[in-house]
Design an enzyme around this catalytic site. Structure first.
Site, short mmCIF file in Angstrom:
data_model
loop_
_atom_site.label_atom_id
_atom_site.label_comp_id
_atom_site.label_asym_id
_atom_site.label_seq_id
_atom_site.Cartn_x
_atom_site.Cartn_y
_atom_site.Cartn_z
N ARG A 198 -7.65 1.88 14.14
CA ARG A 198 -8.51 0.73 13.86
C ARG A 198 -8.37 -0.34 14.95
O ARG A 198 -9.32 -1.09 15.20
CB ARG A 198 -8.24 0.15 12.48
CG ARG A 198 -9.26 -0.89 12.04
CD ARG A 198 -9.06 -1.32 10.59
NE ARG A 198 -9.68 -0.43 9.64
CZ ARG A 198 -10.88 -0.63 9.09
NH1 ARG A 198 -11.60 -1.67 9.44
NH2 ARG A 198 -11.36 0.22 8.21
N GLU B 243 0.83 -1.21 0.00
CA GLU B 243 0.00 0.00 0.00
C GLU B 243 0.86 1.26 0.00
O GLU B 243 0.60 2.20 -0.72
CB GLU B 243 -0.95 0.00 1.20
CG GLU B 243 -1.91 1.17 1.19
CD GLU B 243 -2.98 1.08 2.26
OE1 GLU B 243 -3.62 2.12 2.54
OE2 GLU B 243 -3.19 0.00 2.83
N ARG C 73 -3.15 -6.92 6.36
CA ARG C 73 -4.51 -7.48 6.38
C ARG C 73 -5.18 -7.37 7.76
O ARG C 73 -4.75 -7.99 8.72
CB ARG C 73 -4.44 -8.94 5.95
CG ARG C 73 -5.73 -9.54 5.48
CD ARG C 73 -5.49 -10.93 4.96
NE ARG C 73 -6.59 -11.42 4.14
CZ ARG C 73 -6.53 -12.51 3.39
NH1 ARG C 73 -5.41 -13.22 3.36
NH2 ARG C 73 -7.56 -12.89 2.67
N GLU D 115 -10.44 -8.97 4.59
CA GLU D 115 -9.84 -8.94 5.92
C GLU D 115 -10.62 -9.68 7.01
O GLU D 115 -10.01 -10.33 7.86
CB GLU D 115 -9.63 -7.48 6.35
CG GLU D 115 -8.59 -6.77 5.51
CD GLU D 115 -8.56 -5.26 5.80
OE1 GLU D 115 -7.51 -4.77 6.21
OE2 GLU D 115 -9.60 -4.60 5.61
#
Length: 778
Positions: A325, A247, A357, A730
């Site tokens: 997260r 990413e 992930r 995920e």
């Protein structure tokens, strides 16, 4: 067309929701799928290699590169001073991640210079000839060392709070506290990082990059070159795995290749060695979770207070949203009446950790499941009983609000768990295991059923958008391009199915093409499990636009009301007439109907105020549950996973064959993270697990001996996603937490389940053995 012929072709191949193999599966097996290293090299291609620092934290006193420049085959040696634009590739905008280090190194293996040579071997050999003098500075590589040194942060922390956690803890009938170490993980993709830069006219350059985020590579290459984004074209046909590691980590390799290509006016290819790749690129964040929980005699949680301290590395990278997260998923599927969660994104002298992930969600969930496990052992109950007692309630109830104040409106975790408990025969198997452990002296067994609730959307709201470009050619064939990238997960196949379904043609009529910034601009990373959601809807929007034009054309040409025009298998029905699709398109072309459209989609209903820690960052939740059964050898700590049963929610699956494969792969990868994959730095700050010889991913022989995977076929997304499907990338990764919990139960049997074993992750055989020995002496 006569009726018989039409009846023979009344269906299309592979519409949405049908099982279809990955479009490149046969090419993967046969070795004919082209990756960047398989592409014919342009004439005159040069090769790059990294010159890497060998200190964890030090000032660069002097650097003599004369031997490097004089080495056979060397064409150019690049340093940070040679970057024509900005010497920074930080995705966070904090300007804390140089293309090449200048003046100081802040982790062992940090790239300081790059060698460009006639061959890859010549470049790699020359890179080792540098003479660099350092003045060493204090370094810290571990979370505990960092906390002791003053806990410098790489980015702003987050707090999620609801109710009064302190009061709730003080008034709870029971209370416990503890800590848990959760290890990191290397992505270990089959295809490592690679970039091929081809210089063009003026300021132009084309970069083939193994990246999940072509637009970011485009922007970073532009910044490093000092040119606008319109001069940089980034292309990606496929990756041999990404898992989040591509990413942001592709930026450095693409930037170096592009700078060298423009400087030397020759193509430059950059493929690091596996050891260099593992040393110089970021990994999953490891965490130290400190928790304090209040509960009652029934196991119902009253309050939770927890801190998630993470090893982030030397720069911010994506550590802010990753640690955010983790907090978003610290509750997993459980309601906390009073809660306060905090993050600590710690700066360490290690490579900057990045997306992987689950993006912090798995670490958050593991911490939450530890609390459940602790309560169960404190009360002498089955952890599943505690889980059920703390599930979120029905939509609109007082037990439906998350720590970030988003209501859980689509809660099906209770049904998922109940169905899996019955289908896996969990209760009878657990009773049999308890009996077995009473008599077995060496081998002990464990079983655990754990749930998953995972939020779907980028927490950075602006990333929740996608574009697609669709062309319908005169012969009825269709060209598809969108902003998503294919890393083996089947995204291209699913989006092609969307188009085939929309136009009612066979999928063989849809040509899948490489992702390129020249066709779809400003793309988001293929990440956050949102690839199908976003790009599928964007492609659907493009098809909608073209179909609306075609319906208007047909209504005018044949004087038929629009509602009597329909796309049916291989045809367009106009009133009572059936026109073959290709003939219909040809007539539309002759009538000058635009047969191309740029589709666009943005996720609705989401909003997030990070400063307040309040909002609805997720469009919906995906659910699942897994039962894992394990056996351990109490003399050696070795273990095996005997059986796994999974029931997973993907809404109305776009492609059940691909989705089941994703669930299976995610589970095994998650199992590796929690059992065998251990990252280790020595006292000099050197990563010692940087090759397959020292870093242990799961093998085929490590898969569960019995592996039963089912999709919840009754599920349908309540939100208007593409085909009412749900994300699959995920969420199933976290199903592997059941393996860790099952190992914990097997270890706990040594002390008759009187105490929580407090297994840290990864639960390697060594850790299992040490836990067994510790409990033997209680």
């Amino acid at each position: 067309m006569d009726k018989t012929t039409f009846e023979d072709r009344k269906t299309i191949s592979a519409p949405m929701h049908s099982p279809l193999r990955h479009d490149s599966a046969h090419k993967h097996v046969a070795g004919t799928a082209d990756y960047i290293d398989d592409m014919p090299e342009p004439e005159g291609t040069l090769h790059a290699a990294l010159g890497m620092g060998d200190r964890a934290h030090a000032e660069i006193v002097s650097m003599d590169l004369s031997a490097v420049r004089a080495a056979p085959g060397v064409v150019w040696v690049m340093t940070g001073a040679d970057v024509p634009g900005i010497n920074d590739i930080s995705p966070s905008g904090r300007h804390d991640e140089p293309v090449l280090a200048e003046g100081k190194v802040v982790f062992h293996g940090q790239p300081i210079f790059a060698v460009i040579a006639q061959t890859r071997e010549a470049a790699r050999r020359a890179a080792r000839l540098a003479k660099i003098e350092y003045r060493e500075l204090p370094h810290w590589t571990d979370v505990t060392d960092t906390l002791a040194s003053g806990a410098q942060l790489v980015t702003d922390p987050l707090t999620l709070s609801r109710g009064d956690a302190d009061t709730g803890l003080a008034s709870a009938p029971r209370r416990l506290s503890g800590q848990m170490r959760i290890g990191g993980q290397d992505h270990f993709y089959l295809e490592g990082h690679i970039a091929l830069a081809i210089p063009g006219e003026d300021d132009e350059v084309t970069v083939w990059s193994s990246t999940q985020h072509p637009s970011e590579v485009q922007h970073m290459v532009g910044h490093a070159l000092g040119v606008p984004s319109n001069a940089v074209t980034v292309q990606v046909r496929r990756m041999g795995g990404g898992f989040g590691g591509k990413e942001t980590q592709s930026n450095q390799f693409a930037a170096i290749a592009a700078i060298a290509a423009k400087k030397l006016k020759r193509p430059v290819k950059f493929r690091p060695d596996r050891d260099e790749d593992m040393t110089a690129t970021g990994k999953r964040h490891d965490f130290l979770v400190s928790y304090d929980a209040g509960f009652d005699d029934e196991g119902r949680i009253h309050a939770v207070k927890a801190n998630y301290a993470a090893r982030c590395g030397f720069s911010s990278d994506l550590s802010g949203p990753v640690t955010d997260r983790a907090l978003f998923h610290a509750d997993n599927a459980y309601f906390y009446p009073h809660v306060k969660l905090t993050s600590q994104p710690l700066k360490t002298h290690t490579v900057s950790n990045t997306a992987f992930r689950g993006f912090g969600g798995p670490q958050g969930m593991v911490g939450g499941e530890r609390i459940i496990e602790e309560i169960a052992y404190a009360l002498g109950k089955d952890p599943l009983e505690i889980r059920k007692a703390n599930f979120y309630g029905e939509a609109g109830s007082e037990r439906s609000l998350t720590p970030y104040h988003q209501p859980v409106e689509d809660n099906i975790v209770g049904r998922i768990v109940d169905e899996l408990e019955r289908s896996s025969d969990y209760q009878a198997r657990r009773a049999a295991i308890l009996d077995f452990n009473r008599t077995s002296r060496v081998i002990r067994k464990g079983i655990a059923l754990t749930p998953v609730k995972f939020g779907i959307s980028f927490t950075a709201t602006w990333f929740n958008q996608a574009g697609a470009l669709v062309h319908v050619y005169q012969d009825g064939s269709i060209h598809l391009n969108h902003g998503g990238t294919e890393m083996g997960q089947g995204l291209f196949t699913k989006v092609a199915q969307v188009l085939a379904d929309a136009f009612q043609v066979d999928i063989t009529q849809v040509k899948i093409t490489a992702t390129t910034t020249a066709k779809v601009p400003n793309t988001s990373a293929t990440a956050a499990s949102s690839g199908s959601d976003l790009n599928g809807m964007a492609a659907f929007d493009a098809a909608r636009q073209i179909k609306e034009r075609l319906v208007a054309f047909a209504a005018e040409k044949w004087n038929v009301p629009p509602e009597e025009i329909a796309f049916v298998p291989h045809h367009v029905r106009v009133g009572d007439a059936l026109i073959p699709f290709a003939d219909f398109i040809r007539q539309a072309y002759l009538a000058r109907v635009q047969l191309s459209a740029a589709g666009f989609y943005k996720t609705p209903k989401i909003h997030w105020d990070r400063a307040k820690g309040i909002g609805s960052p997720f469009y919906y939740f995906a659910y699942g549950a897994a039962v894992s059964e394990v056996s351990i050898d109490t003399l050696t700590g070795e273990y095996q996973v005997d059986r796994v049963d999974i029931l997973h929610d993907v809404g109305r699956s776009l492609n059940p064959a691909i989705d089941i494969g994703q669930v299976e792969g995610a589970f095994v990868q998650g199992m590796g993270w929690l059992t065998t994959e251990e990252l280790w730095w020595d006292d000099k700050g050197r990563l010692r697990t940087h090759a397959p010889s020292t870093y242990k991913i799961p093998l085929a022989s490590d898969r569960p001996k019995v592996f039963n995977v089912q999709l919840a076929e009754w599920s349908e997304n309540a939100e208007q996603t593409i085909g009412r499907s749900k994300a699959v990338g995920e969420p199933p990764f976290m199903l592997a937490i059941s393996v860790l919990e099952a190992l914990s139960m097997a270890v706990a049997s040594v002390a008759d389940y009187r105490q929580c074993p407090r297994l840290d992750a990864p639960a390697t055989p060594e850790r299992v053995l040490m836990a067994v020995e510790r409990l033997k002496h209680l």
